[in-house]
Scaffold this active site. Sequence first.
Site, PDB file in Angstrom:
ATOM      1  CB  THR A 236      -1.064   6.349   2.172  1.00 41.28           C
ATOM      2  OG1 THR A 236      -0.891   6.570   3.575  1.00 41.28           O
ATOM      3  CG2 THR A 236      -0.005   7.124   1.395  1.00 41.28           C
TER       4      THR A 236
ATOM      5  CE  LYS B  10       7.191   6.502  11.264  1.00 44.38           C
ATOM      6  NZ  LYS B  10       7.740   5.507  10.324  1.00 44.38           N
TER       7      LYS B  10
ATOM      8  CG  ASP C  49       4.320  -8.846  11.634  1.00 45.93           C
ATOM      9  OD1 ASP C  49       5.046  -7.864  11.895  1.00 45.93           O
ATOM     10  OD2 ASP C  49       3.177  -8.994  12.100  1.00 45.93           O
TER      11      ASP C  49
ATOM     12  N   PRO D 253       8.210  12.683   5.783  1.00 45.56           N
ATOM     13  CG  PRO D 253       7.316  10.987   4.476  1.00 45.56           C
ATOM     14  CD  PRO D 253       8.158  11.223   5.692  1.00 45.56           C
TER      15      PRO D 253
ATOM     16  CG  ASN E 141       7.252   2.260   3.158  1.00 46.48           C
ATOM     17  OD1 ASN E 141       6.972   3.453   3.269  1.00 46.48           O
ATOM     18  ND2 ASN E 141       6.331   1.345   2.833  1.00 46.48           N
TER      19      ASN E 141
ATOM     20  CE1 TYR F 270       3.872   6.782  12.722  1.00 44.88           C
ATOM     21  CE2 TYR F 270       3.537   9.154  12.739  1.00 44.88           C
ATOM     22  CZ  TYR F 270       3.878   7.995  12.063  1.00 44.88           C
ATOM     23  OH  TYR F 270       4.225   8.047  10.736  1.00 44.88           O
TER      24      TYR F 270
ATOM     25  CB  ALA G  87      -0.890   0.000   1.247  1.00 43.32           C
ATOM     26  N   GLY G  88       0.231   2.380  -0.163  1.00 43.07           N
ATOM     27  CA  GLY G  88       0.865   3.686   0.078  1.00 43.07           C
ATOM     28  C   GLY G  88       2.222   3.894  -0.570  1.00 43.07           C
TER      29      GLY G  88
HETATM   30  P1  NDP Z   1       0.053   2.611   4.463  1.00 42.97           P
HETATM   31  O1  NDP Z   1      -0.808   2.226   5.607  1.00 42.97           O
HETATM   32  O2  NDP Z   1      -0.591   3.012   3.184  1.00 42.97           O
HETATM   33  O3  NDP Z   1       1.108   1.439   4.169  1.00 42.97           O
HETATM   34  C1  NDP Z   1       1.828   0.855   5.223  1.00 42.97           C
HETATM   35  C2  NDP Z   1       2.596  -0.353   4.737  1.00 42.97           C
HETATM   36  O4  NDP Z   1       3.315  -0.901   5.862  1.00 42.97           O
HETATM   37  C3  NDP Z   1       1.689  -1.445   4.207  1.00 42.97           C
HETATM   38  O5  NDP Z   1       2.246  -1.981   3.032  1.00 42.97           O
HETATM   39  C4  NDP Z   1       1.699  -2.493   5.308  1.00 42.97           C
HETATM   40  O6  NDP Z   1       1.610  -3.786   4.729  1.00 42.97           O
HETATM   41  C5  NDP Z   1       3.084  -2.288   5.919  1.00 42.97           C
HETATM   42  N1  NDP Z   1       3.147  -2.782   7.288  1.00 42.97           N
HETATM   43  C6  NDP Z   1       2.540  -2.260   8.389  1.00 42.97           C
HETATM   44  N2  NDP Z   1       2.804  -3.024   9.459  1.00 42.97           N
HETATM   45  C7  NDP Z   1       3.597  -4.043   9.031  1.00 42.97           C
HETATM   46  C8  NDP Z   1       4.191  -5.162   9.666  1.00 42.97           C
HETATM   47  N3  NDP Z   1       4.036  -5.383  10.977  1.00 42.97           N
HETATM   48  N4  NDP Z   1       4.941  -6.000   8.928  1.00 42.97           N
HETATM   49  C9  NDP Z   1       5.114  -5.784   7.609  1.00 42.97           C
HETATM   50  N5  NDP Z   1       4.584  -4.755   6.945  1.00 42.97           N
HETATM   51  C10 NDP Z   1       3.820  -3.893   7.653  1.00 42.97           C
HETATM   52  O7  NDP Z   1       0.962   3.808   5.025  1.00 42.97           O
HETATM   53  P2  NDP Z   1       2.023   4.780   4.311  1.00 42.97           P
HETATM   54  O8  NDP Z   1       2.427   4.260   2.996  1.00 42.97           O
HETATM   55  O9  NDP Z   1       1.508   6.143   4.418  1.00 42.97           O
HETATM   56  O10 NDP Z   1       3.226   4.674   5.347  1.00 42.97           O
HETATM   57  C11 NDP Z   1       4.488   4.118   5.036  1.00 42.97           C
HETATM   58  C12 NDP Z   1       5.486   4.654   6.048  1.00 42.97           C
HETATM   59  O11 NDP Z   1       5.559   6.059   5.962  1.00 42.97           O
HETATM   60  C13 NDP Z   1       5.170   4.332   7.499  1.00 42.97           C
HETATM   61  O12 NDP Z   1       6.381   4.038   8.167  1.00 42.97           O
HETATM   62  C14 NDP Z   1       4.565   5.631   8.016  1.00 42.97           C
HETATM   63  O13 NDP Z   1       4.725   5.767   9.395  1.00 42.97           O
HETATM   64  C15 NDP Z   1       5.366   6.642   7.248  1.00 42.97           C
HETATM   65  N6  NDP Z   1       4.761   7.965   7.088  1.00 42.97           N
HETATM   66  C16 NDP Z   1       3.495   8.125   6.565  1.00 42.97           C
HETATM   67  C17 NDP Z   1       2.978   9.393   6.421  1.00 42.97           C
HETATM   68  C18 NDP Z   1       1.596   9.662   5.903  1.00 42.97           C
HETATM   69  O14 NDP Z   1       1.053  10.757   6.176  1.00 42.97           O
HETATM   70  N7  NDP Z   1       0.986   8.761   5.155  1.00 42.97           N
HETATM   71  C19 NDP Z   1       3.773  10.588   6.766  1.00 42.97           C
HETATM   72  C20 NDP Z   1       5.055  10.286   7.314  1.00 42.97           C
HETATM   73  C21 NDP Z   1       5.522   9.038   7.435  1.00 42.97           C
HETATM   74  P3  NDP Z   1       0.727  -5.008   5.299  1.00 42.97           P
HETATM   75  O15 NDP Z   1      -0.425  -4.415   6.033  1.00 42.97           O
HETATM   76  O16 NDP Z   1       0.350  -5.776   4.073  1.00 42.97           O
HETATM   77  O17 NDP Z   1       1.673  -5.750   6.183  1.00 42.97           O
HETATM   78  C1  8X3 Z   2       2.522  10.929   9.466  1.00 43.88           C
HETATM   79  C2  8X3 Z   2       2.487  12.409   9.527  1.00 43.88           C
HETATM   80  O1  8X3 Z   2       1.605  14.400  10.798  1.00 43.88           O
HETATM   81  O2  8X3 Z   2       0.124  12.491  10.510  1.00 43.88           O
HETATM   82  O3  8X3 Z   2       3.743  10.464   9.892  1.00 43.88           O
HETATM   83  O4  8X3 Z   2       1.947  12.368  12.056  1.00 43.88           O
HETATM   84  S1  8X3 Z   2       1.498  12.935  10.791  1.00 43.88           S
END
Ligand code: NDP
Ligand code: 8X3
Length: 251
Positions: free
Chosen positions: A185, A154, A57, A180, A84, A150, A12-13
């Site tokens: 997402t 980070k 996981d 970011p 990620n 959270y 995802a994302g």
């Molecule tokens: P999404 O929820 O869209 O995607 C998260 C991904 O992480 C999924 O593919 C999920 O896969 C995987 N994941 C979560 N937990 C596990 C686990 N225990 N084991 C393996 N895979 C895992 O989120 P984003 O793409 O937005 O986030 C990606 C990263 O960016 C994260 O670290 C998030 O904290 C960070 N981030 C996001 C921001 C935002 O605003 N969106 C801003 C700043 C940082 P699956 O569930 O299939 O395991």
């Molecule tokens: C995700 C950004 O501002 O939602 O890491 O915490 S915020």
Amino acid sequence: MTKTIFITGATAGFGKAMAERYAGEGWRLILSGRRAERLNELRKALAPAEVHTVVFDVRDRQACRDAVDGLPDAFRPVDVLVNNAGLALGMEPAQACSLDDWETMIDTNIKGLTYMTRALLPSMVERNRGHVVNLGSIAGNYPYPGGNCYGGTKAFVNHFSKNLRADLFGTRVRVTNIEPGMCETEFSEVRFKGDKEAAAKVYTGVDALTAEDIAECVYWATTLPPHVNINALEVMPVQQSFAAFAVDRDA
Ligand code: NDP
Ligand code: 8X3
């Protein structure tokens, strides 16, 4: 020569967008996540790119080790690791939130990231090349109400990334922390535990960052000339900024 990237959380994302970006540039991809079906669909969609999927996981230390040890020869060595996979859970104040949620965030965002890094770093150091890209967040740089654990995870990612650079001094291995801000997402849907309405409200009226924006940042940082190290890259939507310090005049 074809390069290989290992992206955790590719279902995802950001992870999925990065998979698409790097596949389009002819990279070899190792994609992981817990949702096997999504990984299979993605592999098909990315054809004819060379893709190895691995379902695990990141909280499982042995599974991280096995995923790296079990890489097919064609997917070694790994040139870029993108840590990620991660999540936020809840926005309640610290005194009211779920300790289980905190533990899940620590286990995923901190421990999982360190397991993957530790598993892949020796081979990078041995080859004297490679790049570890971590997904931090603005939440690790600035506090906000409900960010508690959270943001703490980070902040760890931010400092761990810099400490990695200190340890890797004398090698050509690069480390980058991508930080970011608000990006639309599945992140908020996960944070609000499936409440799509609450998740949608987060982005209402805002041109939030897109997963493709972040994929572009990561691609840029990893394709600069090898003598350049982007230590950290903080990115926000134009419509997101800072608030003033809070002052309680009634206390
Ligand atoms: P999404 O929820 O869209 O995607 C998260 C991904 O992480 C999924 O593919 C999920 O896969 C995987 N994941 C979560 N937990 C596990 C686990 N225990 N084991 C393996 N895979 C895992 O989120 P984003 O793409 O937005 O986030 C990606 C990263 O960016 C994260 O670290 C998030 O904290 C960070 N981030 C996001 C921001 C935002 O605003 N969106 C801003 C700043 C940082 P699956 O569930 O299939 O395991
Ligand atoms: C995700 C950004 O501002 O939602 O890491 O915490 S915020």
